[in-house]
Enzyme design. Structure first.
Site, short mmCIF file in Angstrom:
data_model
loop_
_atom_site.label_atom_id
_atom_site.label_comp_id
_atom_site.label_asym_id
_atom_site.label_seq_id
_atom_site.Cartn_x
_atom_site.Cartn_y
_atom_site.Cartn_z
CG ASP A 1 28.29 -26.35 -32.41
OD1 ASP A 1 29.07 -25.68 -32.43
OD2 ASP A 1 27.30 -26.35 -31.34
CG HIS B 1 33.48 -20.79 -23.77
ND1 HIS B 1 33.93 -22.24 -23.76
CD2 HIS B 1 32.74 -20.84 -25.05
CE1 HIS B 1 33.36 -22.71 -24.70
NE2 HIS B 1 32.64 -22.10 -25.48
CD GLU C 1 28.38 -16.22 -25.53
OE1 GLU C 1 28.73 -15.33 -26.45
OE2 GLU C 1 28.26 -17.57 -26.04
CE1 TYR D 1 35.06 -18.97 -26.79
CE2 TYR D 1 34.62 -21.29 -27.87
CZ TYR D 1 34.31 -20.08 -27.53
OH TYR D 1 33.22 -19.59 -28.45
CD GLU E 1 27.27 -17.90 -31.78
OE1 GLU E 1 26.75 -18.06 -30.99
OE2 GLU E 1 28.78 -18.15 -31.68
CG ASN F 1 30.04 -29.70 -31.16
OD1 ASN F 1 30.54 -30.76 -31.48
ND2 ASN F 1 30.33 -28.65 -31.15
CD1 TRP G 1 37.97 -25.87 -23.76
CD2 TRP G 1 35.91 -26.04 -24.81
NE1 TRP G 1 38.08 -25.60 -25.08
CE2 TRP G 1 36.85 -25.60 -25.74
CE3 TRP G 1 34.57 -26.06 -24.86
CZ2 TRP G 1 36.37 -25.48 -26.94
CZ3 TRP G 1 34.13 -25.71 -26.27
CH2 TRP G 1 35.03 -25.50 -27.17
CD GLU H 1 27.64 -21.18 -25.68
OE1 GLU H 1 27.58 -19.75 -26.20
OE2 GLU H 1 28.28 -21.97 -26.03
CG ASP I 1 31.56 -17.11 -25.46
OD1 ASP I 1 31.27 -18.03 -26.02
OD2 ASP I 1 31.52 -17.13 -24.20
CG HIS J 1 32.66 -16.34 -33.52
ND1 HIS J 1 32.58 -17.97 -33.00
CD2 HIS J 1 31.60 -15.89 -33.36
CE1 HIS J 1 31.50 -18.11 -32.55
NE2 HIS J 1 30.69 -17.00 -32.46
NE ARG K 1 33.12 -15.39 -30.09
CZ ARG K 1 33.03 -16.68 -29.97
NH1 ARG K 1 32.11 -17.25 -29.10
NH2 ARG K 1 34.17 -17.70 -30.19
CG HIS L 1 24.69 -21.28 -29.22
ND1 HIS L 1 24.80 -22.48 -29.22
CD2 HIS L 1 25.71 -20.81 -29.24
CE1 HIS L 1 25.99 -22.87 -28.99
NE2 HIS L 1 26.74 -21.80 -29.13
NE ARG M 1 25.40 -16.56 -26.79
CZ ARG M 1 25.60 -17.15 -27.89
NH1 ARG M 1 24.92 -16.57 -28.87
NH2 ARG M 1 26.63 -18.01 -28.31
C1 GCO Z 1 29.49 -19.53 -29.05
C2 GCO Z 1 29.88 -20.86 -28.12
C3 GCO Z 1 30.38 -22.03 -29.13
C4 GCO Z 1 30.60 -23.38 -28.39
C5 GCO Z 1 30.27 -24.21 -29.21
C6 GCO Z 1 30.32 -25.64 -28.58
O1 GCO Z 1 29.35 -18.60 -28.22
O2 GCO Z 1 29.42 -19.76 -30.23
O3 GCO Z 1 30.51 -20.53 -27.10
O4 GCO Z 1 31.77 -21.59 -29.62
O5 GCO Z 1 32.01 -23.47 -27.67
O6 GCO Z 1 28.93 -24.14 -29.61
O7 GCO Z 1 29.52 -26.63 -29.27
MG MG Z 2 29.57 -19.08 -26.05
#
Ligand code: GCO
Ligand code: MG
Length: 412
Positions: free
Chosen positions: A326, A222, A246, A159, A349, A37, A412, A272, A220, A122, A147, A322, A293
């Site tokens: 994407d 992140h 996560e 995010y 997921e 991605n 991010w 991930e 998450d 999600h 989630r 994961h 992950r």
């Molecule tokens: C998740 C991931 C995604 C990522 C994305 C980036 O837990 O699914 O954190 O939200 O941000 O896969 O390409």
């Molecule tokens: Mg994630």
């Protein structure tokens, strides 16, 4: 069974996907997901310039040998671009092997260890009413695990909020269910960890009061917290009994999770963005995490992720592969075959792909009563309509990045 054709197909039905298609001299085809991605074209070049020429003329039956050749023969090792490229080859060769054997890949991996794969979706909302509606919608779609991501007071765009399609003040319309945004430059978002840490426990308190104590809830982080901040959050969320927290802190420094683990029993999921077993080794060996992950697409394929998860099984660490949009339908299918076969499956997921994606990639997996199953088609069970794919050319798209209020770049 010699590979006599290798094509790299780039298509962007709902988002950019990179797919490797191998064809053997006896007419079998195999697909592999190589989608990275925001850096898709780097993997396209790696495949087209440095892998495809080496694949044509090679024996498609030699999955492990081909993997070792591509991993060790490149001399330069690891990293998201290399491992996504190798992953696509590995997936495509398992797809071909399954078709040659007349079996779904999970049968080649040892057969089913369960009826289906518990999945999570999600749910998100800038504020509680929207979040509650999103959780209800996911429950209606059959999800048995959810989630939870939420806005944070004082932050413009954050995010994981699917409805962030509102103009956030810069004229840019955003949709965080697909984090990458089309355009020539990444979008800047804002972040404030202190505000986040103060806000989140109250959100989970409200969610538990509304939806009860039993619904498996995930969150998450992140990669945004320091270890002690992650420890504080994990501890503050203990009353809400999360299924997992996560990416609570960047884990290139695997040691960092030692500090988090000392302070909280909230289960932890990491990885991930990792791409080899070495990224996980200490986390697994010292039981610093509870879920791996890793994605088939980012970890170099089915072969190495299977090895990583077998290592994890020795330490009672489970899979949590994961699976956002994407990861292409090919990558998702590979994850489902692997997840069905291993003993230490945890959860999968599952963010549903868009309609256009589903016209390009024909899939045979099923989603029923909160569980996924890869299906019993020989191979991975996905076909790619090359003509349909050609309708959706690549479009530059980047993941956002964060700056703090003082302008400092932040994870991010
Ligand atoms: C998740 C991931 C995604 C990522 C994305 C980036 O837990 O699914 O954190 O939200 O941000 O896969 O390409
Ligand atoms: Mg994630």
């Amino acid at each position: 069974m010699i590979i006599d054709k290798a094509e790299v197909i780039v298509t962007s039905p709902d988002r950019n996907f990179v797919t490797l298609k191998l064809t053997t001299d006896d007419g079998l085809t195999g697909l592999g997901d190589a989608t990275l991605n925001g850096r898709e074209l780097a993997v396209v070049a790696y495949l087209r310039e440095h892998v495809v020429p080496l694949l044509v003329g090679s024996d498609a039956s030699r999955i492990e040998d081909t993997w070792q050749f591509l991993y060790r023969g490149a001399y330069w090792r690891r990293g998201p671009v290399t491992m996504a490229a190798i992953a696509a080859v590995d997936m495509a060769l398992w797809d071909i092997k399954g078709k040659a054997a007349g079996m779904p890949v999970y049968q080649l991996l040892g057969g089913a260890s369960r009826r289906g794969l518990l999945a999570y979706g999600h749910a998100s909302g800038k504020e509680l009413p929207e979040l509650f509606d999103s959780i209800r919608a996911h429950l209606e779609q059959g999800y048995r695990a959810i989630r939870v991501q939420t806005g944070v007071p004082g932050l413009k765009a954050i995010y994981g909020i699917a409805s962030q399609g509102a103009d956030v003040g810069d004229g840019e319309v955003r949709y965080d269910h697909e984090p990458a945004r089309r355009g020539a430059r990444p979008i800047e978002e804002d972040w404030d960890t202190r505000a986040y840490l103060k806000h989140l426990p109250g959100v989970f308190d409200a969610v538990r009061n509304e939806f009860g104590p039993d619904l498996p809830l995930l969150h998450d982080g992140h990669h945004r917290m320091t270890p002690i901040q992650a420890a504080r959050l994990g501890k503050s969320l203990e009353p809400y009994d999360l299924f997992w927290l996560e990416d609570c802190t960047p884990a290139e420094n695997q040691e960092a999770l030692r500090l988090v683990r000392q302070h909280t029993t909230t289960p932890l999921a990491i990885g991930e963005i990792f791409n080899t077993v070495w990224d996980f080794k200490d986390l697994i060996r010292d039981q610093l995490i509870d879920y791996v992950r890793g994605a088939v697409t980012h970890m170099g394929g089915i072969s190495p992720l299977r090895k990583t998860l077998d290592y994890a099984a020795m330490y009672q660490v489970k899979s949590g592969m994961h699976g956002p949009t994407d990861i292409s339908p090919v990558g998702m299918a590979a994850a489902m075959h692997l997840g069905l076969a291993i003993h230490n499956f945890g959860i999968q997921e599952y963010m549903r792909h868009g309609d256009r994606t589903n016209t390009v990639f024909r899939q045979t997996f099923t989603w029923s009563d909160g569980y996924l199953h890869p299906g019993d088609e020989p191979g991975l069970g996905v076909t790619l309509d090359v003509d349909e794919a050609g309708k959706y050319p690549y479009e530059q798209a980047y993941l956002p990045y964060n700056r703090l209020h003082d302008g400092t770049v932040h994870d991010w």
